[in-house]
Design an enzyme around this catalytic site. Sequence first.
Site, PDB file in Angstrom:
ATOM      1  CG  HIS A  47       0.234   6.735  -0.560  1.00 45.89           C
ATOM      2  ND1 HIS A  47      -0.967   6.647  -1.583  1.00 45.89           N
ATOM      3  CD2 HIS A  47       0.088   5.901   0.597  1.00 45.89           C
ATOM      4  CE1 HIS A  47      -1.864   6.216  -0.284  1.00 45.89           C
ATOM      5  NE2 HIS A  47      -1.558   5.790   1.098  1.00 45.89           N
ATOM      6  CG  HIS A 107      -2.212   1.465   1.333  1.00 49.50           C
ATOM      7  ND1 HIS A 107      -2.971   1.324   0.865  1.00 49.50           N
ATOM      8  CD2 HIS A 107      -1.443   2.278   2.198  1.00 49.50           C
ATOM      9  CE1 HIS A 107      -3.309   2.376   1.656  1.00 49.50           C
ATOM     10  NE2 HIS A 107      -2.444   3.545   1.761  1.00 49.50           N
ATOM     11  CD  GLU A 108       1.799   3.632   3.545  1.00 52.30           C
ATOM     12  OE1 GLU A 108       2.319   4.907   3.273  1.00 52.30           O
ATOM     13  OE2 GLU A 108       1.287   3.588   4.285  1.00 52.30           O
ATOM     14  CG  HIS A 123      -5.583   6.752   0.751  1.00 52.37           C
ATOM     15  ND1 HIS A 123      -5.611   7.788   1.912  1.00 52.37           N
ATOM     16  CD2 HIS A 123      -5.055   5.838   0.997  1.00 52.37           C
ATOM     17  CE1 HIS A 123      -4.476   7.603   2.512  1.00 52.37           C
ATOM     18  NE2 HIS A 123      -4.502   6.430   1.905  1.00 52.37           N
ATOM     19  CE1 TYR A 182      -5.159   3.400   4.469  1.00 50.22           C
ATOM     20  CE2 TYR A 182      -6.648   5.260   5.205  1.00 50.22           C
ATOM     21  CZ  TYR A 182      -6.195   4.637   4.891  1.00 50.22           C
ATOM     22  OH  TYR A 182      -4.737   5.197   5.451  1.00 50.22           O
TER      23      TYR A 182
END
Length: 283
Positions: free
Chosen positions: A185, A181-182, A191, A242
Amino acid sequence: MTRHNTQLPLFLAGLLLVTLFGCSTDAIDTVAIPESKATVVEMAFPNQTGETKEGIYLNEPVRYQLIYGQAIFQGDMILSPADLTDPDRTADGTGRTLKSLRWPSRVVYYTIAPNLPNQQRVIEAIAHWEAKTAIRFVPRTNQSYYVTFRPGSGCSSNVGRVGGQQFITLGTGCSTGNTIHEIGHTIGLYHEHSRADRDNYVTVNMANVAAGYQDDFKTYLQLGRDGFDMAGGLDFNSIMLYDSYAFSANGRPTLVKKDGKTFTAQRTGLSAMDIATVQSMYP
């Protein structure tokens, strides 16, 4: 594959991030988020909030949390001093271009801090990205643009290529999936709940959102940022999404489907739409 929108990609919202200032003595408060319901939510400083600050980003007002001297936005993204200007002043320009946010030739140079625990999660996350996309990760020698995986209290990252050294911070509780996930980014993904059309698919229960995180539930258009939405609607399988209890102040859901049902988030790997989005950004 994209809707006819000439704006920059949603997931390249222009939050080009570096660490702000030094350590701060700002008061820190806890956020009542049930661990059993928010286990996949990446946060730079888990269950903590700081002073709510306002600034100007891309000529639009934005609110963020100042925690330990860092401007935290949407839980795991760090705004740099260059991104923000005083709300009483006009921002310089309109932000960086799409090209400057990308990693040239689809290559991300990286280092791993020697004191980072469980480095295998980084190796596995990188292997997943290379297996699913055209992005390649090369150990840094003397390159001036690179990302360093370092230890910290939570999970956080810059968004897009900042310039110089930038960081992916991984606490001991950050899994391989959180690392994927990071990295998303760092590649430039935003998101999923920030899509311009997300209100067609989910309802935001703002009354349940923890204080200081209300802006984190706005779409990129509401925040005055450029972007595009991949065709197919909100991707409930996205690794960038999320779950229903993200940033909850009271244990009640902050995001629900239009029929009122809650949903979980996965941190197994990139979804088909995640991969398609990266392919559109890095053809």
